[in-house]
Design an enzyme around this catalytic site. Structure first.
Site, PDB file in Angstrom:
ATOM      1  N   ASP A 185       0.816  -1.138   0.114  1.00  0.00           N
ATOM      2  CA  ASP A 185       0.177  -0.133   0.100  1.00  0.00           C
ATOM      3  C   ASP A 185       0.974   1.122  -0.058  1.00  0.00           C
ATOM      4  O   ASP A 185       1.492   1.584   1.029  1.00  0.00           O
ATOM      5  CB  ASP A 185      -0.740   0.129   1.172  1.00  0.00           C
ATOM      6  CG  ASP A 185      -1.890   1.203   1.175  1.00  0.00           C
ATOM      7  OD1 ASP A 185      -1.599   2.089   0.849  1.00  0.00           O
ATOM      8  OD2 ASP A 185      -3.132   0.877   1.510  1.00  0.00           O
ATOM      9  N   HIS A 186       1.208   1.691  -1.176  1.00  0.00           N
ATOM     10  CA  HIS A 186       2.227   2.821  -1.385  1.00  0.00           C
ATOM     11  C   HIS A 186       2.128   3.914  -0.476  1.00  0.00           C
ATOM     12  O   HIS A 186       2.969   4.892  -0.017  1.00  0.00           O
ATOM     13  CB  HIS A 186       2.643   3.430  -2.449  1.00  0.00           C
ATOM     14  CG  HIS A 186       1.451   4.148  -3.470  1.00  0.00           C
ATOM     15  ND1 HIS A 186       0.207   3.519  -3.801  1.00  0.00           N
ATOM     16  CD2 HIS A 186       1.322   5.359  -3.331  1.00  0.00           C
ATOM     17  CE1 HIS A 186      -0.407   4.811  -4.249  1.00  0.00           C
ATOM     18  NE2 HIS A 186       0.355   5.804  -3.950  1.00  0.00           N
ATOM     19  N   HIS A 248      -6.081   2.667   1.382  1.00  0.00           N
ATOM     20  CA  HIS A 248      -5.241   3.742   1.914  1.00  0.00           C
ATOM     21  C   HIS A 248      -5.776   4.497   3.132  1.00  0.00           C
ATOM     22  O   HIS A 248      -5.164   4.683   3.970  1.00  0.00           O
ATOM     23  CB  HIS A 248      -4.967   4.877   0.545  1.00  0.00           C
ATOM     24  CG  HIS A 248      -4.639   4.171  -0.606  1.00  0.00           C
ATOM     25  ND1 HIS A 248      -3.559   3.210  -0.586  1.00  0.00           N
ATOM     26  CD2 HIS A 248      -4.930   4.336  -1.901  1.00  0.00           C
ATOM     27  CE1 HIS A 248      -3.380   2.817  -2.030  1.00  0.00           C
ATOM     28  NE2 HIS A 248      -4.180   3.529  -2.670  1.00  0.00           N
TER      29      HIS A 248
END
Ligand code: NAD
Length: 492
Positions: A185-186, A248
């Site tokens: 999950d950047h 996110h």
């Protein structure tokens, strides 16, 4: 909390096998991230990359693509050439078992040539529908039979609901155990998102007030100014809830409200996050209607409506905006409304978190009205913290005014901040999964999101319900009303 810092700038020895090596993600994010690791000395002589995809590229052509993806990141041509010389291309159809044999032979050769000690990191930068097949063949064709580690990095979307996520996870976990599975999950790789723990657990003045006695409400905004762009085909089947909230936003919420972990290691941090997800109130359809708002953008100046975008059905009911009020039943935060908001074609691109504290009694100052104390974590495009205090207005009279004692990272500091993908790939190389999503987190986040999605699917909205917000605004009016009902307002 015991802080385990990994400051050693130790060269990482590994073979990267990138499935989807010709794709957008590989070119825009992965190759630049690997180059940054190379520039910083985490990758040196002992690394090699095999890019695989269906196209019949040569090593030379592949290296040219890699070179152009890092164009402008450094002036030294020799450094670029040396970096690109570590890249090898293997044309490969992920469904063809024989191709894994060719891949294994090349992987073993590179392992010998570069002294990689059998360490392998498989990056699945392609459609999740292939993940199970790839993992199965990596195992069955002996690619993972090495003396070093074998880890798999997986991109979003991880399923489109709990059932599909579980199915995907079952397929992967047959071949790669949880500790070898790194779900990206950047947002968890972003500097200011990682700063949440430092702020919360590194400052006694903040730990002391981070609770329902002192916090009025929490606001998380991930706003995008762009529309759906060329991702229409995927986006129209997903929508903002699945695309942004399930992953996110809920990850950010967990970091904001979880209890203090026993240490800064993956096991302890993820344990607290899982507890938080379990404590998220799952809404009934009636509660969804009261606590969630969805929107879809209409046309604006020089911008077409969502339904006029390419690959979008003219009567699409997909939401491009979500706002919601979350409740988490953990002791410190019980009763604190957590407002979340995300959308496309909003007024501005920004990711920020506002912690709104309860107002002090202003009777001492004759009830003149004090401003909210707000702690703002600016994630992007600005990077820094704002903290507003009531201070005395300069002058003879005794009045108060709002003063910000925040900071911004300077341009020089921002230039040194590692990109999210660089940071996360290094974490995966080091076997540190603190900034990756555990399956248990996914399980509960999907169950939360499914309840909203199912409630929406049961509603029979008329087609003309959308669009309900214009491009360049902050979403439908109902989003403001959601907060107004509780006497709150969006800070941003
Ligand atoms: P893309 O379409 O640009 O690339 C897909 C890659 O898969 C290509 O290299 C293609 O050749 C390869 N491929 C497809 N079918 C194949 C087959 N049968 N055998 C071998 N190779 C095959 O997609 P992308 O944008 O790079 O995204 C890849 C994955 O990452 C997707 O799951 C996407 O949702 C996810 N993702 C992408 C981004 C991004 O910024 N692009 C961001 C987050 C997540």
């Amino acid at each position: 909390m015991k802080v385990v810092l990994n400051l050693a700038k130790k060269e990482q020895k590994a073979l990267f096998v990138i499935f989807g090596g010709t794709g957008d993600l590989a070119q825009r994010k992965l190759y630049p991230a690997l180059f940054d690791l190379y520039k910083r000395g985490y990758l040196k002589k002992h690394f090699a990359v095999i890019g695989t995809a269906r196209r019949p590229w040569s090593n030379g052509y592949y290296r040219d693509v890699v070179r152009s993806s890092i164009d402008g990141m450094v002036n030294s041509q020799s450094q670029i050439d040396e970096f690109a010389s570590h890249f090898y291309y293997q044309s490969h159809n992920v469904n063809d078992v024989d191709h894994y044999e060719t891949l294994r032979v090349l992987a073993d050769k590179l392992d010998q040539d570069y002294g990689l000690e059998g360490n392998r990191l498989y990056y699945l930068a392609m459609s999740p529908s292939f993940f199970g097949t790839i993992c199965e063949h990596l195992k069955s064709q002996g690619l993972t039979k090495t003396t070093g580690y074998n880890r798999v990095i997986i991109e979003k979307p991880f399923g489109h609901d709990y059932a599909s996520a579980k199915k995907l996870n079952d397929e992967i976990s047959k071949y790669f155990p949880e500790e070898a599975t790194f779900r990206i999950d950047h947002y968890l790789g972003k500097e200011m998102i990682q700063n949440i723990m430092a702020l919360r657990f590194g400052n006694s003045i903040l730990s002391a007030i981070w609770n329902n006695k002192m916090i009025s409400n929490i606001q998380v905004t991930l706003s995008e100014s762009l529309g759906v762009e060329e991702r229409g085909g995927y986006y129209d089947t997903a929508g903002a809830l699945r695309d942004m909230v399930q992953n996110h936003i809920l990850q950010i919420v967990a970091l904001l409200v979880m209890d203090r972990p026993d240490s800064y290691c993956a096991k302890d941090v993820r344990k607290r996050k899982v507890e938080t997800f379990k404590a998220l109130k799952i809404y009934s359809p009636k509660e969804v209607a009261q606590n969630f708002v969805r929107g879809q953008y209409g046309a604006g100046k020089d911008m077409v409506a969502y339904r006029e975008e390419s690959m979008i059905a003219p009567d699409s009911m997909t939401e491009t905006f979500v706002a919601g009020k979350l409740e988490v039943d953990n002791c410190d935060m019980a009763g604190v409304p957590i407002y979340i908001r995300t959308g496309k074609r909003l007024a501005t691109k920004a990711t920020r978190i506002d912690i709104v504290f309860k107002k002090d009694d202003d009777s001492l100052f004759g009830g003149q009205g004090l401003a909210d104390n707000i702690l703002t974590i600016n994630v992007e495009p600005d990077t820094g913290i704002d903290f507003t205090l009531n201070t005395k207005k300069i002058g003879q009279e005794f009045a108060t005014r709002q003063t910000n004692i925040g900071y911004r990272l300077t341009k020089e500091q921002v230039a040194k901040v590692p990109e999210a993908y660089e940071r996360l790939i290094l974490n995966a190389l080091q076997g540190n999964s603190v900034n990756f999503t555990h399956w248990d987190e996914l399980e509960y986040s999907w169950k939360f999101v499914d309840a909203i999605r199912n409630a929406w699917d049961q509603e029979d909205l008329p087609v003309d319900y959308f669009p309900n917000y214009a491009c360049g605004t902050m979403g439908p009016q109902a989003s403001d009303e959601l907060l107004a009902k509780a006497g709150h307002h969006w800070i941003f």
